[in-house]
Design an enzyme around this catalytic site. Structure first.
Site, PDB file in Angstrom:
ATOM      1  N   ASN A   9      52.172  41.135  39.929  1.00 30.23           N
ATOM      2  CA  ASN A   9      51.356  40.761  41.083  1.00 30.23           C
ATOM      3  C   ASN A   9      52.266  39.988  42.029  1.00 30.23           C
ATOM      4  O   ASN A   9      52.565  38.818  41.794  1.00 30.23           O
ATOM      5  CB  ASN A   9      50.180  39.893  40.597  1.00 30.23           C
ATOM      6  N   TRP A  10      52.709  40.657  43.071  1.00 31.69           N
ATOM      7  CA  TRP A  10      53.705  40.044  43.965  1.00 31.69           C
ATOM      8  C   TRP A  10      53.088  39.038  44.926  1.00 31.69           C
ATOM      9  O   TRP A  10      53.813  38.344  45.638  1.00 31.69           O
ATOM     10  CB  TRP A  10      54.444  41.132  44.761  1.00 31.69           C
ATOM     11  N   LYS A  11      51.768  39.013  44.981  1.00 33.80           N
ATOM     12  CA  LYS A  11      51.070  38.086  45.897  1.00 33.80           C
ATOM     13  C   LYS A  11      51.621  38.238  47.324  1.00 33.80           C
ATOM     14  O   LYS A  11      51.994  39.341  47.716  1.00 33.80           O
ATOM     15  CB  LYS A  11      51.165  36.650  45.370  1.00 33.80           C
ATOM     16  N   HIS A  93      40.974  38.194  41.466  1.00 35.45           N
ATOM     17  CA  HIS A  93      42.005  37.208  41.103  1.00 35.45           C
ATOM     18  C   HIS A  93      41.492  35.807  41.432  1.00 35.45           C
ATOM     19  O   HIS A  93      40.755  35.626  42.411  1.00 35.45           O
ATOM     20  CB  HIS A  93      43.303  37.507  41.868  1.00 35.45           C
ATOM     21  N   GLU A  95      42.790  33.410  42.819  1.00 33.56           N
ATOM     22  CA  GLU A  95      43.110  32.967  44.194  1.00 33.56           C
ATOM     23  C   GLU A  95      42.113  33.558  45.182  1.00 33.56           C
ATOM     24  O   GLU A  95      41.740  32.911  46.167  1.00 33.56           O
ATOM     25  CB  GLU A  95      44.560  33.348  44.537  1.00 33.56           C
ATOM     26  N   GLU A 165      43.294  35.276  32.797  1.00 33.52           N
ATOM     27  CA  GLU A 165      44.238  34.357  33.430  1.00 33.52           C
ATOM     28  C   GLU A 165      43.628  32.965  33.539  1.00 33.52           C
ATOM     29  O   GLU A 165      42.871  32.685  34.488  1.00 33.52           O
ATOM     30  CB  GLU A 165      44.589  34.846  34.834  1.00 33.52           C
ATOM     31  N   GLY A 171      51.027  29.963  37.915  1.00 28.83           N
ATOM     32  CA  GLY A 171      52.029  29.374  38.803  1.00 28.83           C
ATOM     33  C   GLY A 171      52.390  27.937  38.465  1.00 28.83           C
ATOM     34  O   GLY A 171      53.032  27.256  39.257  1.00 28.83           O
ATOM     35  N   SER A 211      51.921  32.191  34.106  1.00 28.79           N
ATOM     36  CA  SER A 211      53.261  31.712  33.753  1.00 28.79           C
ATOM     37  C   SER A 211      53.941  32.547  32.666  1.00 28.79           C
ATOM     38  O   SER A 211      54.632  32.001  31.805  1.00 28.79           O
ATOM     39  CB  SER A 211      53.217  30.226  33.372  1.00 28.79           C
ATOM     40  N   GLY A 232      52.956  37.033  37.778  1.00 27.78           N
ATOM     41  CA  GLY A 232      53.111  36.647  39.176  1.00 27.78           C
ATOM     42  C   GLY A 232      54.559  36.340  39.485  1.00 27.78           C
ATOM     43  O   GLY A 232      55.386  37.233  39.676  1.00 27.78           O
ATOM     44  N   GLY A 233      54.893  35.051  39.516  1.00 32.76           N
ATOM     45  CA  GLY A 233      56.220  34.585  39.929  1.00 32.76           C
ATOM     46  C   GLY A 233      57.388  35.366  39.341  1.00 32.76           C
ATOM     47  O   GLY A 233      58.304  35.774  40.066  1.00 32.76           O
TER      48      GLY A 233
HETATM   49  P1  PGA Z   1      52.110  33.466  37.552  1.00 34.36           P
HETATM   50  O1  PGA Z   1      50.864  34.202  38.232  1.00 34.36           O
HETATM   51  O2  PGA Z   1      52.751  34.463  36.609  1.00 34.36           O
HETATM   52  O3  PGA Z   1      53.016  33.108  38.700  1.00 34.36           O
HETATM   53  O4  PGA Z   1      51.582  32.293  36.819  1.00 34.36           O
HETATM   54  C1  PGA Z   1      50.050  35.083  37.498  1.00 34.36           C
HETATM   55  C2  PGA Z   1      48.960  35.647  38.381  1.00 34.36           C
HETATM   56  O5  PGA Z   1      48.430  34.924  39.238  1.00 34.36           O
HETATM   57  O6  PGA Z   1      48.605  36.827  38.266  1.00 34.36           O
END
Ligand code: PGA
Length: 248
Positions: A9-11, A93, A95, A165, A171, A211, A232-233
Site C-alpha cells: 500500500n504505497w499510500k 483502510h 486512514e 491492521e 506506521g 509495521s 505500507g512504509g
Molecule cells: P505500515 O502501514 O506498514 O507503514 O505500518 C500499513 C498499512 O497502513 O497498510
C-alpha cells in the site's frame, strides 16, 4: 490451501516515474515467488504501471467510490480502475475511516460495487490503541467484518481479502506479535464462518498489516491463520518489499 498474498500500500507516495521504476524492479525480482504479489500505487501512477504489462506483479487501487460514474467530483469509479488493470482495491483502510469518515456501511457498498466489475476488495479492519486497552478488540473487528461483508454473496466471499491492521501498529514501528495477530485473525475467520459457513471461511485470505518489515514478516507468515501482509512504509523500497515477499 490458501495462496499467500502480500500487497504493498504505497499510500500518497511515488510520482509516475518513481512508480514505474519500483514496479520494474519488483516484476524482475519476484517472477518465481509462490506468493501472489500486489502493489497499490496512487491513482495517478496506475495507468503507467499497467502499461508495463507486468505478469507477476498485480495492480490494486487504494480506494474507489461506490458508483459506476456520475457527478462525484474527485472520486474514482471501479470502471476506471478496471480500465487501468486493477484486480484489487483496498477498502476501509483506517486512514480512510479516520480522515475521511468512512464507515462500515460505505465500505460494504464499495465492496459490492467492486465485485460488479470483477475487482477483488482488500477490506481493512482493526482496533485503535484505546479500544485495545479497553478490551474491545474482538468486538471492534467482529463488527467491522460483519458490517463490511453485509452485501457480499456466498459466491463472492472466497475472493474477498481481509487485512487485519491494528491502528496502533500502522506506521509506528510497533507491530503486533505473530501470536496476537494470529488470534485476532482466527476470530475474523470464525466470524466469516458464522456468516458463510466454515468451508467458505477456510478459503478467505486474511492478511496482517502494521509495521511489517523484512525482519518481522516471517513471524507473521508462519502463523496458521495468517495468509499474507498489507505493507505500507516498507513497500516503498524495492529491496525491502522484495525481502518481505521472499520471506523464509
Ligand atoms: P505500515 O502501514 O506498514 O507503514 O505500518 C500499513 C498499512 O497502513 O497498510
Amino acid at each position: 490451501m490458501r495462496t499467500p498474498i502480500i500487497a504493498g500500500n504505497w499510500k500518497m507516495h511515488k510520482t509516475v516515474s518513481q512508480a514505474v521504476e519500483l514496479c520494474r524492479k519488483l516484476e524482475a525480482a519476484l517472477q518465481d515467488s509462490p506468493v501472489e504479489v500486489v502493489v497499490c500505487p496512487p491513482f495517478t501512477a496506475l495507468s503507467a504501471a499497467f502499461a508495463l504489462g507486468m505478469s507477476k506483479v498485480k495492480l490494486g487501487a487504494q480506494n474507489m467510490y461506490a458508483a459506476d460514474k456520475g457527478a462525484y467530483t474527485g472520486e474514482i469509479s471501479p470502471v476506471m480502475l478496471k480500465d487501468v488493470g486493477c484486480q484489487y482495491v483496498i477498502l476501509g483502510h483506517s486512514e480512510r475511516r479516520q480522515y475521511f469518515k468512512e464507515d462500515d456501511e460505505f465500505v460494504a457498498e464499495k465492496a459490492a460495487k467492486a465485485f460488479e466489475y470483477g475487482i477483488k476488495p482488500i477490506i481493512c479492519v482493526g482496533e485503535s490503541l484505546e479500544q485495545r486497552r479497553a478490551g474491545q478488540t474482538t468486538e471492534i473487528v467482529v463488527t467491522q467484518t460483519k458490517g463490511a461483508l453485509a452485501k457480499i454473496t456466498p459466491d463472492q466471499i472466497s475472493d474477498v481479502v481481509i487485512a487485519y491492521e491494528p491502528i496502533w501498529a500502522i506506521g509506528t514501528g510497533e507491530n503486533a506479535t505473530g501470536a496476537d495477530a494470529n488470534e485476532v485473525i482466527g476470530t475474523i475467520r470464525a466470524t466469516i464462518a458464522e456468516l458463510f459457513g466454515q468451508d467458505k471461511a477456510d478459503q478467505v485470505r486474511i492478511q496482517y498489516g502494521g509495521s511489517v518489515k523484512p525482519e518481522n514478516i516471517a513471524e507473521f507468515m508462519h502463523q496458521p491463520e495468517i495468509d499474507g501482509a498489507l505493507v505500507g512504509g516498507a513497500s516503498l523500497s524495492a529491496d525491502d518489499f522484495i525481502k518481505i515477499v521472499q520471506y523464509k
